[in-house]
Write a protein that holds these residues in place. Structure first.
Motif, short mmCIF file in Angstrom:
data_model
loop_
_atom_site.label_atom_id
_atom_site.label_comp_id
_atom_site.label_asym_id
_atom_site.label_seq_id
_atom_site.Cartn_x
_atom_site.Cartn_y
_atom_site.Cartn_z
N ASP A 280 1.96 1.63 -3.44
CA ASP A 280 1.12 1.97 -4.34
C ASP A 280 0.85 3.44 -4.08
O ASP A 280 0.42 4.33 -5.12
N ALA A 281 0.80 4.24 -2.94
CA ALA A 281 0.75 5.36 -2.71
C ALA A 281 1.59 6.51 -3.42
O ALA A 281 1.42 7.33 -4.11
N VAL B 215 -7.38 -1.18 -3.42
CA VAL B 215 -8.54 -0.06 -3.81
C VAL B 215 -9.95 -0.71 -4.66
O VAL B 215 -9.81 -1.29 -5.80
N GLY C 38 0.94 -1.32 0.07
CA GLY C 38 0.04 -0.06 -0.02
C GLY C 38 0.94 1.17 0.05
O GLY C 38 0.38 2.36 -0.72
N GLN D 69 -4.09 1.45 1.40
CA GLN D 69 -3.76 1.76 0.07
C GLN D 69 -3.55 0.40 -0.89
O GLN D 69 -3.68 0.45 -2.01
N ARG E 82 -6.99 7.94 -3.04
CA ARG E 82 -5.80 7.98 -2.15
C ARG E 82 -6.38 8.11 -0.72
O ARG E 82 -7.20 8.66 -0.23
N VAL E 83 -5.84 6.92 -0.04
CA VAL E 83 -5.98 6.83 1.58
C VAL E 83 -4.65 7.31 2.24
O VAL E 83 -3.68 6.92 1.97
N THR E 84 -5.02 8.31 3.00
CA THR E 84 -3.86 8.72 3.84
C THR E 84 -3.86 8.24 5.20
O THR E 84 -4.88 8.29 5.96
#
Ligand SMILES: [Zn+2]
Length: 243
Positions: free
Chosen positions: A50-51, A174, A47, A171, A88-90
């Motif tokens: 991927d970010a 998805v 993840g 992340q 986008r996951v933060t």
């Protein structure tokens, strides 16, 4: 935001081409982060990797993502269109090196899967792939203080570890809520930024090589000189070379 220039992109495409999925993704990241050791990039949790890829894709080709997926019911090709920012996951903090799950009397310490794990993942069904990944990522497993092997972990514990992995590295997976306009089927196709970005790079590279070929033949310029031009200027020359 990190973006790849035309020579960097073409170099990454050349370096990644002989490899399968995870090796290709790694070639893109190595081009984008030349000051980081490839080994370190390969060890990033999926993840986190991927970010970074999402950021490089946004810097290189822009934030808009448009793709087609087949409807699982009727086969209609359904368009997916969104912005990189939408998926986008933060995470609150970068994932820890080692995580722990305690469930049903078992305590399991594990790390998150990375590109090296994916690169060596044999073609298995989802359950066996999960078991296989666990075999690589579990650092230590105990039952009431006594060490146990991954194969001895009950399904409930395996599932709890898989869930904890997803939660710690969100992340990595998805899913996009989608509905088919033809048959109204609703489902959540998985979006894989590595695969998607690589396909874009491949199409871009084929197009760019063709442009280099046309201009080199018309003007005798080197690949380096043609790639250093802005796309707009290159288009101007291509039109003149065609006319
Ligand atoms: Zn459909």
């Amino acid at each position: 935001m990190r973006s790849l220039t035309a020579p960097e992109l073409l170099g990454a495409w050349e370096a990644g081409h002989p490899h399968a999925g995870p090796g290709r993704v790694l070639a893109l990241l190595c081009a984008a982060f030349p000051d980081t050791q490839p080994e370190e990039l390969a060890r990033l949790p999926v993840g986190t990797r991927d970010a970074l890829l999402l950021a490089v894709r946004e810097g290189t080709f822009g934030p808009r993502v448009v793709g087609l997926v087949p409807c699982p019911s009727c086969g209609e090709r359904v368009e997916l269109a969104f912005e990189v920012g939408d998926i986008r996951v933060t995470p609150e903090a970068p994932p820890a090196r080692a995580l722990e799950v305690v469930r049903a009397g078992y305590a399991v310490r594990f790390r998150l899967p990375d590109s090296r794990d994916l690169a060596s993942l044999p073609g298995l069904d989802a359950d066996r792939a999960r078991q296989w990944l666990l075999g690589r990522c579990v650092l230590e497993a105990n039952r009431e203080g006594a060490a146990v092997s991954v194969a001895e972990l009950p399904g409930e514990v395996v599932l709890a570890v898989a869930e904890a992995m997803e939660l710690a590295d969100p992340q990595a997976r998805v899913e996009l809520a989608t509905a088919c306009p033809a048959c109204r089927r609703a489902w959540q196709p998985v979006f894989d930024i590595g695969e998607f970005f690589w396909r874009e790079v491949e199409a871009w590279a084929q197009r760019t090589l063709h442009e280099v070929h046309v201009l080199a033949r018309a003007y005798g310029w080197s690949e380096e000189r043609i790639l250093a031009m802005s796309p707009w200027k290159r288009q101007c020359y291509l039109e003149m070379a065609a006319g």
